[in-house]
Design a protein around this motif. Structure first.
Motif, short mmCIF file in Angstrom:
data_model
loop_
_atom_site.label_atom_id
_atom_site.label_comp_id
_atom_site.label_asym_id
_atom_site.label_seq_id
_atom_site.Cartn_x
_atom_site.Cartn_y
_atom_site.Cartn_z
N UNK A 123 0.86 -1.17 0.00
CA UNK A 123 0.00 0.00 0.00
C UNK A 123 0.91 1.23 0.00
N UNK A 124 1.07 1.84 -1.17
CA UNK A 124 2.00 2.95 -1.31
C UNK A 124 1.60 4.14 -0.44
N UNK A 125 0.31 4.45 -0.38
CA UNK A 125 -0.13 5.62 0.38
C UNK A 125 0.08 5.45 1.88
N UNK A 126 -0.21 4.26 2.37
CA UNK A 126 -0.04 4.01 3.81
C UNK A 126 1.34 3.45 4.16
N UNK A 127 2.16 3.22 3.11
CA UNK A 127 3.50 2.68 3.32
C UNK A 127 3.44 1.41 4.18
N UNK A 128 2.61 0.48 3.72
CA UNK A 128 2.39 -0.73 4.50
C UNK A 128 2.40 -1.95 3.59
N UNK A 129 3.11 -2.99 4.01
CA UNK A 129 3.22 -4.22 3.24
C UNK A 129 2.43 -5.32 3.95
N UNK A 130 1.47 -5.91 3.24
CA UNK A 130 0.66 -7.01 3.76
C UNK A 130 1.11 -8.29 3.06
N UNK A 144 14.15 -2.54 4.21
CA UNK A 144 14.39 -1.22 4.78
C UNK A 144 13.16 -0.60 5.40
N UNK A 145 12.24 -1.44 5.90
CA UNK A 145 11.01 -0.96 6.53
C UNK A 145 11.07 -1.18 8.04
N UNK A 146 10.23 -0.45 8.77
CA UNK A 146 10.06 -0.72 10.18
C UNK A 146 9.11 -1.91 10.33
N UNK A 147 9.24 -2.62 11.44
CA UNK A 147 8.42 -3.83 11.59
C UNK A 147 6.92 -3.50 11.59
N UNK A 148 6.53 -2.31 12.08
CA UNK A 148 5.10 -2.00 12.10
C UNK A 148 4.55 -1.72 10.71
N UNK A 178 5.82 -6.43 -5.64
CA UNK A 178 4.65 -5.62 -5.29
C UNK A 178 5.05 -4.17 -5.01
N UNK A 179 6.24 -3.97 -4.43
CA UNK A 179 6.69 -2.60 -4.18
C UNK A 179 7.11 -1.91 -5.47
N UNK A 180 7.62 -2.68 -6.40
CA UNK A 180 8.02 -2.12 -7.69
C UNK A 180 6.80 -1.75 -8.53
N UNK A 181 5.79 -2.63 -8.55
CA UNK A 181 4.63 -2.46 -9.42
C UNK A 181 3.44 -1.78 -8.74
N UNK A 182 3.51 -1.71 -7.41
CA UNK A 182 2.41 -1.15 -6.61
C UNK A 182 1.07 -1.83 -6.92
N UNK A 183 1.14 -3.14 -7.09
CA UNK A 183 -0.05 -3.97 -7.28
C UNK A 183 0.14 -5.26 -6.48
N UNK A 184 -0.94 -5.87 -5.99
CA UNK A 184 -0.82 -7.16 -5.30
C UNK A 184 -0.30 -8.23 -6.26
N UNK A 185 0.47 -9.16 -5.72
CA UNK A 185 1.02 -10.25 -6.53
C UNK A 185 0.81 -11.56 -5.77
N UNK A 186 0.42 -12.60 -6.51
CA UNK A 186 0.13 -13.90 -5.91
C UNK A 186 0.91 -15.00 -6.61
#
Length: 780
Positions: free
Chosen positions: A210-217, A237-241, A272-280
């Protein structure tokens, strides 16, 4: 009145969701705008990459991108070392070489990933993979454990001067002095081969940045969600939260799903961070054979010194352990082999030299049993052979050598997987062994049934094998327990669930502490948003480490409940009891208050509170043991073999287990049944066949044989109870127990069934083919 539910045969609360399709698995996760990944994997086990051509794949409609190692830039780095070499041993050689996300220059095992395609559907992605072309320079493969350390042998890793991954020596007492006092010195060489975990659900991962919230699910079929979160945050390079990992229901783990990180787990978050789309990506069964870790392969040279009475004076052992192409999991598996190679016996002198080698095969990490079956196999086989040589009853030899009850806690002195000396915390081995002999009717079989059946031309045999299982290792686990305003209980633990019945067993602990029904406890496991610290589900540790964390949290909530209720009801705490969701005065039961009412009062909306008051009826606690809890068991079988077809029929199977306090006998017996099925596979069916080029020849369920219901015997399970002294529940693990003794018991029973063939079994797994070769070779 005390509300008792621990130890009851409570039906699994998970099952209605699982049986009606209401449970979430990673494959069920579908997100808007989601892309699908497919991987180009090397057909070669060992080859240099001369060039990669992805141009045609990129032109296919629906393909969003095709990426190789060069595209990853600074994000390309090997996975982390999961387990370091033991710092408590001197003279250890350890060459850490870890798996990479995408191969740059040289492939080191078949199935290693060279490129990834991302497309609008999995179908398109798979089609595009077929249009990727790689020019290879094939290299000689490293496959032979005994030859791979010879000078001039091809190297898996060119920056090393040999294929040695690790070397260490463990020593207890003085074996050479013991050998001089021996009446018999027995030497044998054992070959233990590879198998796969073959979980019902293959691996899978869904990622969403989630680019806007800077959050990886991340939804992941991992056994270790919190370390995955921590490692992924550090890697990106992210914080754990900023990272949340959910391991939902997982259809079997068996060890390989604690591996961190698989290449796919390193590539998809980057995508997903490169494309800013979910990947499965969901692994197919062929990929599972080539990309998911395996285990068991070792060559062992074993020497046992014995007195003429059959007492073990010492054991000497040389182990060559195959770690595959990389060694991210360190020495966990071979250390388990060493620490189980003395079994449950009082062995005062032990020397073990361990060589861990790189080969061009799939990476090795623990698979259910995790090195323990190999250790138990060799010590039990050596005792069987020694009994024949000394003309002694193998039962008497075992009775003579068991660690006596009054010797516990017993220090085996050698270092185990926890990097501390292996201390067997408690046990009473002889009664469990005698119970197994009684339940399988050993004397009746050998004196009456076997002679009668042999007279009818049938080949029947019996095998009874004891074993230990180190369980419940640290470092720690945590749990959160809270009373909701509804009066229901919510709980969370960091361990994931792959069929262990955590939602039932842990609910039983909480229900007993808080006086509620099991159905009133809702447990969430494997979600890093629910609890921050923990390690995972592995090493038969859930009931011990997580279970006692759950107990600690529930006990703390109980204290808060009683303290508040005492104030409200104006009654001393020791005169209150919890049952049926109520706190009531023991001798005035109509004077009560519900847990829900107390929860509301514990979190006031307005007003002053006493300084230091904590809001809510909630607690988070952690538990970590100083050392593990060692379980014990004895398995026995009666089988029949057809000497023409080599087909096997197990007529009777019994298991006597001592796993301390049982939280739920129904669950324990289910775990044993599952373990035995894997053990039978490891004994006679499940062998991965590699050729001289390290090509896997049976990478499908059509060719890799696993036991079905037709091969499974009815299993009778009995129990002994020696509570673990180092945790309040008294629990010991049982998740791997069923798999550990089966190959040794199977070999013993086969030899007993075929006395006329001069058969001595020193390898596992066997198969109808291999048994035929051994029988008619031994006749020559």
């Amino acid at each position: 009145m005390t509300y008792k539910v621990i130890g009851k045969r409570v039906k699994r609360v998970e099952d209605p969701r699982l049986l009606t399709g209401g449970a979430l698995f990673v494959g069920d996760v579908n997100l808007p705008n989601m892309l699908h990944a497919a991987f180009f994997r090397s057909d070669y086990a060992h080859a240099k990459i001369k060039s990669i051509d992805t141009s045609l794949a990129k032109e296919i409609p629906g393909v969003v991108g095709v990426y190789t190692a060069e595209d990853m830039g600074e994000a390309w780095e090997p996975g982390p070392p999961l387990v370091s070499p033991p710092p408590t041993l001197e003279g250890v050689v350890f060459n850490s070489r870890r798996q990479v996300p995408l191969v740059k220059d040289k492939v080191k095992h078949a199935g290693e990933i060279i490129a990834v395609v991302v497309a609008e559907s999995r179908y398109i992605a798979e089609d595009a993979v077929e249009e990727i072309y790689v020019d290879y320079e094939p290299l000689p493969a490293v496959t032979d454990l005994e030859k791979c350390l010879e000078p001039g042998h091809p190297l898996v890793h060119d920056d090393l001067d040999s294929n040695l991954a690790a070397y260490l020596v463990q020593n207890k007492g003085d074996y050479e002095a013991a050998k001089k006092e021996a009446d018999l010195v027995l030497k044998r060489k054992f070959k233990l081969d590879r198998g796969a975990a073959v979980a019902m659900e293959n691996r899978g991962i869904v990622v969403d940045w989630d680019q806007k919230n800077q959050h990886l699910m991340i939804w992941d079929t991992t056994q270790s969600p919190i370390p995955i979160r921590n490692g992924m945050a550090a890697r990106l390079g992210l914080r754990t939260h900023q990272v949340r990992v959910v391991a939902p229901f997982v259809g079997g783990g068996f060890g390989p799903k604690i591996m961190m990180f698989y290449a796919e787990e390193m590539v998809l978050p980057w995508l997903t961070m490169k494309l800013n789309r979910p990947v499965k990506w969901i692994e197919d069964r062929k990929e599972n054979f080539y990309a998911t870790t395996q285990e068991r392969e070792q060559v062992q040279e074993v020497e046992m010194a014995l007195s003429k009475e059959g007492r073990i004076l010492g054991i000497k052992q040389k182990i060559i352990h195959d770690t595959g192409a990389f060694d991210p999991y360190g020495l966990t598996t071979p250390l388990n082999t060493q620490s189980h190679s003395m079994g449950g016996y009082d062995v005062q002198n032990y020397n073990s030299e361990l060589f861990v080698v790189f080969t061009n095969k799939i990476i090795v990490t623990p698979v259910r049993g995790a090195g323990r079956p190999q250790g138990i196999y060799v010590v039990e086989r050596m005792l069987d052979i020694a009994s024949k040589e000394l003309k002694l009853d193998p039962r008497d030899v075992r009775r003579l050598n068991f660690i006596p009850k009054d010797a516990f806690p017993y220090n085996h002195e050698i270092i185990d997987q926890a990097f501390v000396e292996l201390v067997l915390d408690s046990g009473n081995y002889l009664p469990a062994y005698e119970k197994a002999l009684e339940k399988i009717e050993y004397d009746k079989f050998v004196q009456e049934e076997q002679p009668r059946l042999r007279a009818e031309g049938k080949y029947v045999g019996i095998g009874v094998v004891p074993f230990i299982e180190t369980t419940g290792v640290g470092p720690y686990e945590g749990a959160r327990v809270a009373v909701e305003p509804s009066g229901k209980i919510s709980a969370a633990t960091g361990v994931g669930t792959q069929g262990q019945s955590h939602m039932t067993s842990f609910a039983q602990i909480i229900a007993e502490e808080l006086g509620v029904e099991v159905e009133d406890v809702s447990l969430v496991s494997g979600d890093t948003a629910e609890i921050h610290w923990g390690t995972g589900t592995f090493a038969s540790r859930g009931a011990v480490v997580a279970g006692n964390a759950v107990l600690a949290a529930a006990s703390d909530v109980r204290k808060k409940v009683l303290k508040l209720a005492s104030k409200i009801l104006e009654t001393p705490e020791d005169e209150l009891e919890l049952e049926g969701g109520l706190v009531r005065v023991a001798d005035i039961p109509e004077k009560s208050i519900s847990l829900g009412e107390l929860a509301v009062l514990a979190n006031p909306f307005r007003g002053a509170v006493e300084p230091g008051t904590e809001p809510g009826l909630e607690s988070t606690k952690y538990f970590g043991p100083a050392y593990g809890a060692t379980a014990f068991g004895v398995h026995g079988m009666i089988l029949e073999v057809d000497p023409e077809t080599m087909m096997i029929k197990i007529h009777k199977y019994i298991a006597v287990e001592d796993c301390g306090t049982m939280l739920n006998p129904l669950v324990v017996e289910g775990q044993i049944h599952g373990g035995v099925s894997m053990g039978i596979g490891n004994a006679y069916y499940e062998k991965l066949h590699y050729d001289e080029n390290a090509q896997l020849l049976n990478a499908s369920l059509a060719d890799y044989l696993i036991p079905t219901s037709a091969e499974m015997p009815h299993i009778e399970v009995y129990h002994e109870n020696t509570p673990a002294p180092n945790n309040k529940l008294g629990t010991k693990g049982v998740g791997e127990a069923g798999a550990i003794p089966v190959p040794a018991a199977f070999a013993q029973a086969l030899e007993n069934a075929l006395p006329d063939f001069n058969l001595e079994i020193t390898e596992t797994p066997l198969s109808p083919n291999r048994l035929y070769e051994l029988l008619y070779k031994s006749e020559e």
